[in-house]
Motif scaffolding. Structure first.
Motif, short mmCIF file in Angstrom:
data_model
loop_
_atom_site.label_atom_id
_atom_site.label_comp_id
_atom_site.label_asym_id
_atom_site.label_seq_id
_atom_site.Cartn_x
_atom_site.Cartn_y
_atom_site.Cartn_z
N ASN A 84 0.81 -1.22 0.00
CA ASN A 84 0.00 0.00 0.00
C ASN A 84 0.84 1.27 0.00
OD1 ASN A 84 -2.43 -1.46 0.07
ND2 ASN A 84 -2.13 -1.80 2.26
N ASP A 85 2.12 1.17 0.29
CA ASP A 85 3.00 2.33 0.32
C ASP A 85 3.88 2.29 -0.92
OD1 ASP A 85 4.73 4.40 0.80
OD2 ASP A 85 5.54 3.59 2.65
N LEU A 86 3.51 3.05 -1.94
CA LEU A 86 4.21 3.00 -3.21
C LEU A 86 5.10 4.23 -3.44
CD1 LEU A 86 1.34 1.53 -5.40
CD2 LEU A 86 3.19 0.33 -4.19
N ARG A 87 5.40 4.96 -2.36
CA ARG A 87 6.31 6.09 -2.50
C ARG A 87 7.70 5.60 -2.90
NH1 ARG A 87 5.63 8.47 3.33
NH2 ARG A 87 5.74 6.23 3.67
N LYS A 88 8.39 6.39 -3.68
CA LYS A 88 9.72 6.01 -4.14
C LYS A 88 10.71 6.00 -2.98
CE LYS A 88 12.26 8.89 -6.60
NZ LYS A 88 12.76 9.68 -7.74
N LEU A 89 11.57 4.97 -2.95
CA LEU A 89 12.65 4.88 -1.97
C LEU A 89 13.94 5.33 -2.63
CD1 LEU A 89 12.18 1.42 -0.21
CD2 LEU A 89 11.56 3.68 0.65
N ILE A 90 14.73 6.07 -1.89
CA ILE A 90 16.06 6.45 -2.34
C ILE A 90 17.05 5.82 -1.37
CG2 ILE A 90 17.65 8.35 -2.81
CD1 ILE A 90 15.04 10.07 -3.23
N ILE A 91 17.85 4.88 -1.88
CA ILE A 91 18.82 4.16 -1.06
C ILE A 91 20.21 4.67 -1.44
CG2 ILE A 91 19.82 1.91 -0.51
CD1 ILE A 91 17.06 0.72 -1.35
N THR A 92 20.89 5.28 -0.48
CA THR A 92 22.24 5.79 -0.72
C THR A 92 23.22 4.88 0.01
OG1 THR A 92 21.32 8.02 -0.83
CG2 THR A 92 23.72 7.82 -0.59
N ILE A 93 24.18 4.33 -0.74
CA ILE A 93 25.15 3.39 -0.18
C ILE A 93 26.47 4.11 0.06
CG2 ILE A 93 26.36 1.19 -0.52
CD1 ILE A 93 24.15 0.46 -2.56
N TYR A 94 26.98 3.98 1.28
CA TYR A 94 28.25 4.57 1.70
C TYR A 94 29.20 3.45 2.11
CZ TYR A 94 25.39 8.79 2.28
OH TYR A 94 24.55 9.84 2.08
N LYS A 95 30.46 3.79 2.22
CA LYS A 95 31.42 2.84 2.76
C LYS A 95 31.75 3.29 4.18
CE LYS A 95 35.00 -0.13 1.39
NZ LYS A 95 35.80 -0.64 0.33
N LYS A 96 31.71 2.35 5.11
CA LYS A 96 32.01 2.63 6.52
C LYS A 96 33.05 1.60 6.94
CE LYS A 96 29.57 3.28 10.88
NZ LYS A 96 28.26 3.17 11.53
N GLY A 97 34.32 2.00 6.90
CA GLY A 97 35.39 1.04 7.15
C GLY A 97 35.45 0.08 5.99
N GLU A 98 35.39 -1.22 6.28
CA GLU A 98 35.41 -2.24 5.23
C GLU A 98 34.00 -2.70 4.87
OE1 GLU A 98 38.01 -3.40 3.34
OE2 GLU A 98 38.94 -1.66 4.27
N GLN A 99 32.97 -2.17 5.54
CA GLN A 99 31.59 -2.57 5.30
C GLN A 99 30.84 -1.48 4.54
OE1 GLN A 99 30.45 -5.68 6.38
NE2 GLN A 99 32.60 -5.94 6.85
N LEU A 100 29.70 -1.84 4.00
CA LEU A 100 28.83 -0.87 3.38
C LEU A 100 27.78 -0.44 4.39
CD1 LEU A 100 28.19 -2.36 -0.18
CD2 LEU A 100 29.95 -0.74 0.56
N ASP A 101 27.34 0.80 4.27
CA ASP A 101 26.30 1.34 5.12
C ASP A 101 25.29 2.01 4.19
OD1 ASP A 101 24.95 1.89 7.44
OD2 ASP A 101 26.19 3.61 8.00
N VAL A 102 24.06 2.12 4.61
CA VAL A 102 23.04 2.71 3.76
C VAL A 102 22.22 3.76 4.51
CG1 VAL A 102 22.78 0.70 2.28
CG2 VAL A 102 21.34 0.93 4.28
N LYS A 103 21.72 4.71 3.75
CA LYS A 103 20.74 5.66 4.25
C LYS A 103 19.56 5.58 3.30
CE LYS A 103 19.79 10.50 5.04
NZ LYS A 103 20.18 11.86 4.74
N THR A 104 18.38 5.32 3.83
CA THR A 104 17.19 5.19 3.00
C THR A 104 16.25 6.34 3.32
OG1 THR A 104 17.41 2.79 3.01
CG2 THR A 104 15.27 3.69 2.38
N THR A 105 15.80 7.01 2.27
CA THR A 105 14.82 8.08 2.43
C THR A 105 13.62 7.78 1.55
OG1 THR A 105 15.96 9.41 0.77
CG2 THR A 105 16.47 9.89 3.05
#
Length: 111
Positions: A84-105
Motif C-alpha cells: 500500500n505504500d508506493l512512494r519512491k525509496l532512495i537508497i544511498t550506499i556509503y562505505k564505513k570502514g570495510e563494510q557498506l552502510d546505507v541511508k534510506t529516504t
C-alpha cells in the motif's frame, strides 16, 4: 525510467562508496529465490529499479545483499515494505570502514 505499474514501488540506488559496486541485489520475503539483481553501479552513479509488490500480503523488510572478501553480507535498508505504500525509496550506499552502510529516504513527492 519509471513505469506506472499498479502495485509497483520505484527505487533509486545511489553509490557514494567511491568505488564501483558489483554483484549486489535486493530481496524481501517472497523474492528470496529470485532477487532483484543489480549487476553494477559505477562510483558516484545510480540505478533505478522497480519492485512489484501487488502480491505482498504482509509488511516485510527490504534487504541489500553484497559480497565483501568473498563473504555474503546483508543490510536491512527499509523495514516497512508493503503493497500500500508506493512512494519512491532512495537508497544511498556509503562505505564505513570495510563494510557498506546505507541511508534510506522516502520521496514524499510520489504520494
Amino acid at each position: 525510467m519509471y513505469f506506472n505499474i499498479p502495485g509497483a514501488k520505484d527505487i533509486l540506488i545511489k553509490n557514494m562508496t567511491g568505488e564501483d559496486l558489483e554483484d549486489i541485489y535486493l530481496s524481501f520475503e517472497g523474492i528470496e529465490k529470485h532477487p532483484l539483481k543489480i549487476s553494477n553501479i559505477r562510483k558516484d552513479g545510480q540505478v533505478a529499479k522497480t519492485l512489484i509488490l501487488s502480491y505482498l500480503h504482509k509488511t516485510t523488510e527490504l534487504k541489500l545483499h553484497y559480497f565483501m572478501d568473498n563473504e555474503k553480507q546483508e543490510i536491512a535498508v527499509y523495514d516497512n515494505l508493503n503493497k500500500n505504500d508506493l512512494r519512491k525509496l532512495i537508497i544511498t550506499i556509503y562505505k564505513k570502514g570495510e563494510q557498506l552502510d546505507v541511508k534510506t529516504t522516502v520521496d514524499e513527492k510520489n504520494i
